[in-house]
Design a protein around this motif. Structure first.
Motif, mmCIF file in Angstrom:
data_model
loop_
_atom_site.group_PDB
_atom_site.id
_atom_site.type_symbol
_atom_site.label_atom_id
_atom_site.label_comp_id
_atom_site.label_asym_id
_atom_site.label_seq_id
_atom_site.Cartn_x
_atom_site.Cartn_y
_atom_site.Cartn_z
ATOM 1 N N TYR A 121 -7.458 -4.667 18.897
ATOM 2 C CA TYR A 121 -8.623 -5.750 18.762
ATOM 3 C C TYR A 121 -9.526 -4.782 17.511
ATOM 4 O O TYR A 121 -10.947 -5.865 17.566
ATOM 5 C CB TYR A 121 -9.180 -6.436 19.630
ATOM 6 C CG TYR A 121 -9.110 -6.689 20.623
ATOM 7 C CD1 TYR A 121 -8.760 -8.494 20.809
ATOM 8 C CD2 TYR A 121 -7.618 -6.797 21.833
ATOM 9 C CE1 TYR A 121 -8.909 -9.422 21.793
ATOM 10 C CE2 TYR A 121 -6.943 -7.614 22.462
ATOM 11 C CZ TYR A 121 -7.346 -8.835 22.481
ATOM 12 O OH TYR A 121 -7.219 -10.075 23.339
ATOM 13 N N LEU A 125 -3.653 -1.630 22.234
ATOM 14 C CA LEU A 125 -4.580 -2.916 23.231
ATOM 15 C C LEU A 125 -6.134 -2.953 21.945
ATOM 16 O O LEU A 125 -6.268 -3.359 21.344
ATOM 17 C CB LEU A 125 -5.077 -3.344 24.907
ATOM 18 C CG LEU A 125 -5.441 -4.861 25.062
ATOM 19 C CD1 LEU A 125 -5.443 -5.821 24.297
ATOM 20 C CD2 LEU A 125 -5.811 -4.313 25.808
ATOM 21 N N GLU A 170 -9.113 -6.399 35.108
ATOM 22 C CA GLU A 170 -8.758 -6.032 33.498
ATOM 23 C C GLU A 170 -8.897 -6.567 32.738
ATOM 24 O O GLU A 170 -9.325 -7.344 30.943
ATOM 25 C CB GLU A 170 -7.059 -5.473 34.093
ATOM 26 C CG GLU A 170 -6.572 -4.149 34.593
ATOM 27 C CD GLU A 170 -7.055 -3.325 33.465
ATOM 28 O OE1 GLU A 170 -6.909 -3.378 32.061
ATOM 29 O OE2 GLU A 170 -7.754 -2.246 33.813
ATOM 30 N N GLN A 171 -9.353 -8.243 33.511
ATOM 31 C CA GLN A 171 -9.852 -9.602 32.727
ATOM 32 C C GLN A 171 -11.033 -9.383 32.036
ATOM 33 O O GLN A 171 -11.484 -9.865 30.992
ATOM 34 C CB GLN A 171 -9.402 -10.444 33.669
ATOM 35 C CG GLN A 171 -9.455 -12.042 33.223
ATOM 36 C CD GLN A 171 -9.941 -13.435 34.219
ATOM 37 O OE1 GLN A 171 -9.480 -12.892 35.675
ATOM 38 N NE2 GLN A 171 -10.560 -14.353 33.679
ATOM 39 N N LYS A 182 -12.473 -8.948 22.962
ATOM 40 C CA LYS A 182 -12.101 -10.102 22.797
ATOM 41 C C LYS A 182 -13.830 -10.759 22.206
ATOM 42 O O LYS A 182 -14.464 -11.181 20.718
ATOM 43 C CB LYS A 182 -12.010 -11.441 23.516
ATOM 44 C CG LYS A 182 -10.383 -11.748 23.556
ATOM 45 C CD LYS A 182 -10.139 -12.964 24.550
ATOM 46 C CE LYS A 182 -8.548 -12.910 25.251
ATOM 47 N NZ LYS A 182 -8.084 -13.913 26.052
ATOM 48 N N LEU A 194 -10.586 -7.172 28.592
ATOM 49 C CA LEU A 194 -10.398 -7.932 28.004
ATOM 50 C C LEU A 194 -10.909 -8.879 27.802
ATOM 51 O O LEU A 194 -11.144 -9.251 25.816
ATOM 52 C CB LEU A 194 -8.781 -8.307 28.371
ATOM 53 C CG LEU A 194 -8.216 -9.590 27.233
ATOM 54 C CD1 LEU A 194 -7.900 -8.416 26.180
ATOM 55 C CD2 LEU A 194 -7.185 -10.286 27.771
#
Length: 317
Positions: free
Chosen positions: A115, A111, A67-68, A75, A71
């Motif tokens: 973004y 999410l 998941e990191q 970004k 994400l």
């Protein structure tokens, strides 16, 4: 709707402006870390070519990365594009026999929207193992999480949690206002022609995105595309699309050459195309290595010589 009602020759739409979405390969360094510099450059390159970047898709190992990493991809995509359009995969990992996880999907889709991306709803065991009416109800519930999303039918040649819906279920999906289009990845022409015919009859503003890397000329019949193959050469796909819109007969030869690249790189196991993409992008000088995620199927090193010849024929090497 049956095969007898199909006349593909009557469906050809010449001089049509094509919408292209290109799945972005997630590149890796020799250290095993993500090559963020090459990723950002490829996102920018794809957008500059006139295609919409698609991140955290199968080409971006969405079912394998944590998941990191997902994400961080979101970004960096937002930063590179500075408000420009992109789509991103909303993937929920589960196991056979699992319940449909509405909350997890809603979190993923929200999410992505936060973004600035358009969510593409990946299938899951919990979604596809339901009966058709329940599948449609699940998509209807997802429509309450975001204003717009794309659906996605995925052949099991690429993922065990994929399924190609029957036409009744697909029609139910098409009737959901928030679902503005869907990627069709059966790897077969006939079901895609059926979806195009249904779209023209029921909802002309609905976009059918071909995911058929073995038939990229489906744009001739009214499909747009969301492809993994286009990550090899977003510049050439954009050139091909412009030729179709202009009625340029050179479209056919360039399409043939790109299709040959597709037949080679999407051969069994189809998921190995990601290593083929890494090999080709390395040849183009667009990545530092031809490494892939360690859990992704590899291609033999002998493919590199063939890819080099194809790149030379295409005029990019």
């Amino acid at each position: 709707m049956n095969s007898a009602s199909l006349d593909p020759t009557a469906m050809i739409k010449p001089r049509r402006k094509v919408t292209g979405i290109s799945a972005i390969l997630l590149p890796f360094l020799d250290s095993g870390e993500v090559d963020w510099e090459s990723l950002e450059a490829h996102i920018e390159r794809t957008a500059n070519a006139g295609l919409t970047p698609a991140v955290n898709m199968d080409t971006g190992y969405t079912h394998l990365i944590d998941e990191q990493t997902k994400l961080e991809v979101l970004k960096r995509t937002r930063e590179v594009l500075s408000g420009g359009k992109f789509v991103a995969g909303a993937f929920v990992k589960d196991e056979p026999g699992a319940e449909f996880d509405l909350d997890a999907y809603s979190r993923e889709m929200t999410l992505i929207s936060e973004y600035g991306g358009l969510p593409v709803v990946f299938q899951s065991f919990g979604l596809i193992e339901q009966a058709g009416p329940e599948i449609v109800e699940s998509y209807q519930a997802l429509g309450r999480a975001v204003n717009e999303f794309l659906g996605f039918e995925l052949t099991q040649d690429l993922a065990p949690f994929g399924k190609v819906y029957d036409l009744e279920t697909y029609a139910g999906l098409m009737a959901i206002p928030q679902c503005i289009g869907a990627k069709h990845s059966s790897f077969h022409r006939e079901p895609e022609w059926q979806r195009l015919q249904l779209r023209d009859q029921k909802r002309p503003d609905f976009t059918v995105f071909t995911g058929n890397d073995f038939a990229i000329d489906m744009i001739m019949y009214g499909s747009d595309y969301l492809l993994g193959l286009s990550t090899f050469a977003p510049d050439l796909f954009a050139k091909r699309d412009a030729m179709w819109e202009a009625g340029d007969p050179a479209f056919y030869e360039l399409n043939d050459q790109l299709q040959y690249l597709g037949y080679l790189t999407f051969r069994s196991p189809s998921a190995g195309y990601k290593h083929s993409a890494a090999q080709f992008l390395k040849l183009r000088g667009w990545t530092k290595t031809n490494n892939t995620h360690p859990d992704s199927p590899p291609r033999p090193e002998s493919d590199i010589a063939v890819l080099k010849e194809l790149g030379e024929r295409l005029g990019v090497l």
